[in-house]
Each structure stands twice: as structure tokens, then as C-alpha cells.
Design a protein around this motif. Structure first.
Motif, PDB file in Angstrom:
ATOM      1  N   GLU A   1      -9.248  -9.475 -16.523  1.00 21.37           N
ATOM      2  CA  GLU A   1      -8.170  -8.468 -16.530  1.00 21.37           C
ATOM      3  C   GLU A   1      -8.748  -7.054 -16.529  1.00 21.37           C
ATOM      4  N   ASN A   2      -9.824  -6.844 -17.297  1.00 24.63           N
ATOM      5  CA  ASN A   2     -10.492  -5.522 -17.297  1.00 24.63           C
ATOM      6  C   ASN A   2     -10.900  -5.140 -15.877  1.00 24.63           C
ATOM      7  N   SER A   3     -11.512  -6.104 -15.192  1.00 25.83           N
ATOM      8  CA  SER A   3     -12.002  -5.841 -13.828  1.00 25.83           C
ATOM      9  C   SER A   3     -10.848  -5.548 -12.883  1.00 25.83           C
ATOM     10  N   ARG A   4      -9.780  -6.333 -12.998  1.00 29.57           N
ATOM     11  CA  ARG A   4      -8.614  -6.112 -12.123  1.00 29.57           C
ATOM     12  C   ARG A   4      -8.065  -4.706 -12.291  1.00 29.57           C
ATOM     13  N   ARG A   5      -7.988  -4.269 -13.557  1.00 30.20           N
ATOM     14  CA  ARG A   5      -7.461  -2.918 -13.837  1.00 30.20           C
ATOM     15  C   ARG A   5      -8.387  -1.860 -13.237  1.00 30.20           C
ATOM     16  N   ALA A   6      -9.698  -2.031 -13.477  1.00 25.32           N
ATOM     17  CA  ALA A   6     -10.668  -1.012 -13.034  1.00 25.32           C
ATOM     18  C   ALA A   6     -10.721  -0.891 -11.516  1.00 25.32           C
ATOM     19  N   LEU A   7     -10.373  -1.974 -10.815  1.00 20.52           N
ATOM     20  CA  LEU A   7     -10.549  -1.986  -9.358  1.00 20.52           C
ATOM     21  C   LEU A   7      -9.234  -1.910  -8.590  1.00 20.52           C
ATOM     22  N   GLU A   8      -8.168  -1.698  -9.330  1.00 16.39           N
ATOM     23  CA  GLU A   8      -6.845  -1.632  -8.704  1.00 16.39           C
ATOM     24  C   GLU A   8      -6.826  -0.580  -7.584  1.00 16.39           C
ATOM     25  N   GLY A   9      -6.308  -0.940  -6.444  1.00 18.34           N
ATOM     26  CA  GLY A   9      -6.179   0.024  -5.344  1.00 18.34           C
ATOM     27  C   GLY A   9      -7.450   0.174  -4.522  1.00 18.34           C
ATOM     28  N   LEU A  10      -8.530  -0.499  -4.912  1.00 11.24           N
ATOM     29  CA  LEU A  10      -9.790  -0.410  -4.159  1.00 11.24           C
ATOM     30  C   LEU A  10      -9.994  -1.700  -3.353  1.00 11.24           C
ATOM     31  N   ALA A  11     -10.961  -1.675  -2.438  1.00  5.97           N
ATOM     32  CA  ALA A  11     -11.200  -2.841  -1.569  1.00  5.97           C
ATOM     33  C   ALA A  11     -11.956  -3.916  -2.344  1.00  5.97           C
ATOM     34  N   ALA A  12     -11.266  -4.488  -3.309  1.00  9.97           N
ATOM     35  CA  ALA A  12     -11.929  -5.448  -4.205  1.00  9.97           C
ATOM     36  C   ALA A  12     -11.053  -6.669  -4.416  1.00  9.97           C
ATOM     37  N   GLU A  13     -11.721  -7.812  -4.521  1.00 12.55           N
ATOM     38  CA  GLU A  13     -11.028  -9.048  -4.870  1.00 12.55           C
ATOM     39  C   GLU A  13     -11.617  -9.514  -6.190  1.00 12.55           C
ATOM     40  N   VAL A  14     -10.786  -9.748  -7.171  1.00  5.03           N
ATOM     41  CA  VAL A  14     -11.282 -10.128  -8.501  1.00  5.03           C
ATOM     42  C   VAL A  14     -10.882 -11.579  -8.770  1.00  5.03           C
ATOM     43  N   ARG A  15     -11.867 -12.457  -8.838  1.00  2.00           N
ATOM     44  CA  ARG A  15     -11.585 -13.892  -8.956  1.00  2.00           C
ATOM     45  C   ARG A  15     -11.939 -14.391 -10.353  1.00  2.00           C
ATOM     46  N   LEU A  16     -11.103 -15.289 -10.850  1.00  2.00           N
ATOM     47  CA  LEU A  16     -11.385 -15.929 -12.125  1.00  2.00           C
ATOM     48  C   LEU A  16     -12.127 -17.218 -11.791  1.00  2.00           C
ATOM     49  N   GLY A  17     -13.393 -17.341 -12.217  1.00  2.93           N
ATOM     50  CA  GLY A  17     -14.154 -18.531 -11.856  1.00  2.93           C
ATOM     51  C   GLY A  17     -15.517 -18.521 -12.501  1.00  2.93           C
ATOM     52  N   ASP A  18     -16.272 -19.573 -12.219  1.00  2.00           N
ATOM     53  CA  ASP A  18     -17.588 -19.745 -12.833  1.00  2.00           C
ATOM     54  C   ASP A  18     -18.687 -19.450 -11.809  1.00  2.00           C
ATOM     55  N   GLY A  19     -19.312 -18.295 -11.925  1.00  2.00           N
ATOM     56  CA  GLY A  19     -20.461 -17.935 -11.089  1.00  2.00           C
ATOM     57  C   GLY A  19     -20.184 -18.067  -9.604  1.00  2.00           C
ATOM     58  N   LEU A  20     -21.166 -18.656  -8.896  1.00  5.22           N
ATOM     59  CA  LEU A  20     -21.042 -18.759  -7.441  1.00  5.22           C
ATOM     60  C   LEU A  20     -20.059 -19.844  -7.004  1.00  5.22           C
ATOM     61  N   GLY A  21     -19.526 -20.587  -7.966  1.00  3.19           N
ATOM     62  CA  GLY A  21     -18.494 -21.572  -7.666  1.00  3.19           C
ATOM     63  C   GLY A  21     -17.261 -20.921  -7.048  1.00  3.19           C
ATOM     64  N   ALA A  22     -17.064 -19.640  -7.312  1.00  2.00           N
ATOM     65  CA  ALA A  22     -15.883 -18.939  -6.790  1.00  2.00           C
ATOM     66  C   ALA A  22     -16.166 -18.222  -5.467  1.00  2.00           C
ATOM     67  N   LEU A  23     -17.379 -18.395  -4.924  1.00  2.94           N
ATOM     68  CA  LEU A  23     -17.735 -17.761  -3.639  1.00  2.94           C
ATOM     69  C   LEU A  23     -17.882 -18.827  -2.563  1.00  2.94           C
ATOM     70  N   SER A  24     -17.611 -18.477  -1.302  1.00  2.00           N
ATOM     71  CA  SER A  24     -17.891 -19.410  -0.204  1.00  2.00           C
ATOM     72  C   SER A  24     -19.230 -19.030   0.424  1.00  2.00           C
TER      73      SER A  24
END
Ligand SMILES: C[S@@+](CC[C@H](N)C(=O)[O-])C[C@H]1O[C@@H](n2cnc3c(N)ncnc32)[C@H](O)[C@@H]1O
Length: 220
Positions: A58-81
Motif C-alpha cells: 500500500e505504501n508503494s501504491r501511494r508513493a507511485l500513484e499517477g506514475l508509470a508504475a505497476e505495483v504487484r503484491l507477490g513473492d520476489g520474482l514469482g510476480a514477474l514474467s
């Protein structure tokens, strides 16, 4: 430079200067200070943040609101393709935890990694050698501790040439070769600490490594 009014502490500033990529992934961002800075300064076009815990997510989502960012809830590289990010940072965690995160999904690792452990970087240097990543830069900066920052690039590593491997893995081949002033300061301070302790085997062994590293620094 746009975003130059955004200030980072020296450890994260040292990490940021190693990153310039279309898409960057930051694993374990908490308040997302680093990804926010990277976006505002134009060092990256897009950021993917992965956070394991709800509060920091939630901290990250707030800090990056409106920017070109995707904030995923996950475990390490498991959340990346695979292939999704051009570079990745992992900062402010213990090196062993970082090795667990990096080892869990080898096919999802991007070609460039910037790592800032909170303790000895030895496990990360060992991991990088066996995972096929070359150490291309090592920094040390003053902060809460003296922090080391490793920049790795996929490929054969030549950083250890001409050095005793065990010593270089422990203290950093590029820090040793560049006679980094903070490395000498760190070694001298640790030698003083250890000299006050009962001289049991692990203490004697660490002191021996420190003496060897100091001798190496004087010999270059
Ligand atoms: C001490 S903070 C460091 C924050 C920031 N990277 C820095 O250096 O200032 C560590 C963060 O990593 C997150 N974390 C730990 N393990 C993780 C994992 N496996 N995947 C994603 N996030 C993780 C924690 O939730 C926490 O927010």
C-alpha cells in the motif's frame, strides 16, 4: 534535471546511478523511494514493484500513484514474467534472503541486477559466480552502516582475475582492486573490534582474513 529536487539517501542514490532502462523491477520497495526517484529523474520509463506484504504494498501504491508504475503484491520474482524487465534492484535486505529470492526463478532474472545487502555481500558474490553474472561495479557508501552495492551483468566474470578467490569473494574484488578507502576503514574498524574479543577460532579466522586483505591493499 526533472525530479532532481527528489532526494535519496546515499545508499539508494548509489543504487539509482547504476540503473538506466526502459523497464526496471524493484523487489521489496516498501515506500518506493527508489522507483519514484528513477521515474521522476527519467532514468527509467516504467517500473514494476513487487511487494510481499500488504502494508508496504500500500505504501508503494501511494508513493507511485499517477506514475508509470505497476505495483504487484507477490513473492520476489514469482510476480514477474520472463523478459518483462530490463533490470532489477533488491535493496535493504539480508544477503541470504536476497539469494533465496534470486535463486527461486532463474528464468525470470533480467540481464542487469543492482543489489544492496544489509550485511556481508559474500553470499551474493558466490551466487553471482555460479548463476553466470559478472560483477561490473562495486561501490561502498557511508550510511547506517557502510553499505556495499553490487552491479551485475549476465556474462562471464573477469573481476576476480589476479586475486585470491576466497578473499575477493569475502571483501569484493573491485573494492580491493580500486583500494576503496571505505573498505580499508571498514577492515581497520572490524580488526579493532575483533581484537577486544576472546580469541576463539572464528574470531582468529576472521582476523586472519582481515590481515590478508589489508596486506593485499598495501601490495597493489
Ligand atoms: C527493509 S525494506 C527495504 C525497502 C527498500 N528496498 C529500501 O532499501 O529502502 C524490505 C522490503 O522487502 C519486502 N520483501 C521482503 N521479502 C520479499 C519478497 N520475497 N518479495 C517481495 N518483497 C519482499 C518487505 O516487505 C519490505 O517492505
Amino acid at each position: 534535471m526533472p525530479g532532481s529536487s527528489v532526494k535519496l539517501e546515499p545508499r539508494l542514490q548509489a543504487v539509482a546511478q547504476e540503473i538506466k532502462a526502459p523497464t526496471h523491477a524493484d523487489i521489496g520497495s516498501d515506500h518506493a523511494l527508489l522507483p519514484r526517484y528513477l521515474l521522476l529523474c527519467g532514468r527509467v520509463q516504467r517500473v514494476i514493484v513487487v511487494e510481499k506484504h500488504k502494508g508496504p504494498w500500500e505504501n508503494s501504491r501511494r508513493a507511485l500513484e499517477g506514475l508509470a508504475a505497476e505495483v504487484r503484491l507477490g513473492d520476489g520474482l514469482g510476480a514477474l514474467s520472463p523478459g518483462e524487465a530490463d533490470s532489477l534492484s533488491l535493496c535493504g535486505m539480508g544477503a541470504r534472503r536476497m539469494v533465496r529470492i534470486l535463486s527461486a526463478h532463474p528464468a525470470r532474472l533480467p540481464p542487469r541486477l543492482v543489489l544492496q545487502p544489509n550485511d556481508s555481500a559474500l553470499p551474493l558474490r558466490q551466487w553471482a559466480l555460479q548463476a553466470g553474472y559478472a560483477l561490473v561495479n562495486e561501490q561502498m557508501v557511508e550510511g547506517f552502516w557502510r553499505h556495499s552495492i553490487l552491479t551485475l551483468k549476465r556474462g562471464a566474470c573477469t573481476a576476480y582475475s589476479g586475486l585470491p578467490l576466497e578473499l575477493a569473494l569475502r571483501f569484493g574484488p573491485l573494492l580491493l582492486k580500486s583500494k576503496h578507502p571505505l573498505l580499508s576503514a571498514e577492515l581497520l574498524a572490524r580488526r579493532q573490534q575483533l581484537a577486544r574479543l576472546p580469541q576463539v577460532e572464528p574470531v582468529r579466522l576472521e582476523l586472519e582474513h582481515i590481515e590478508q586483505a589489508l596486506a593485499l591493499l598495501q601490495g597493489f
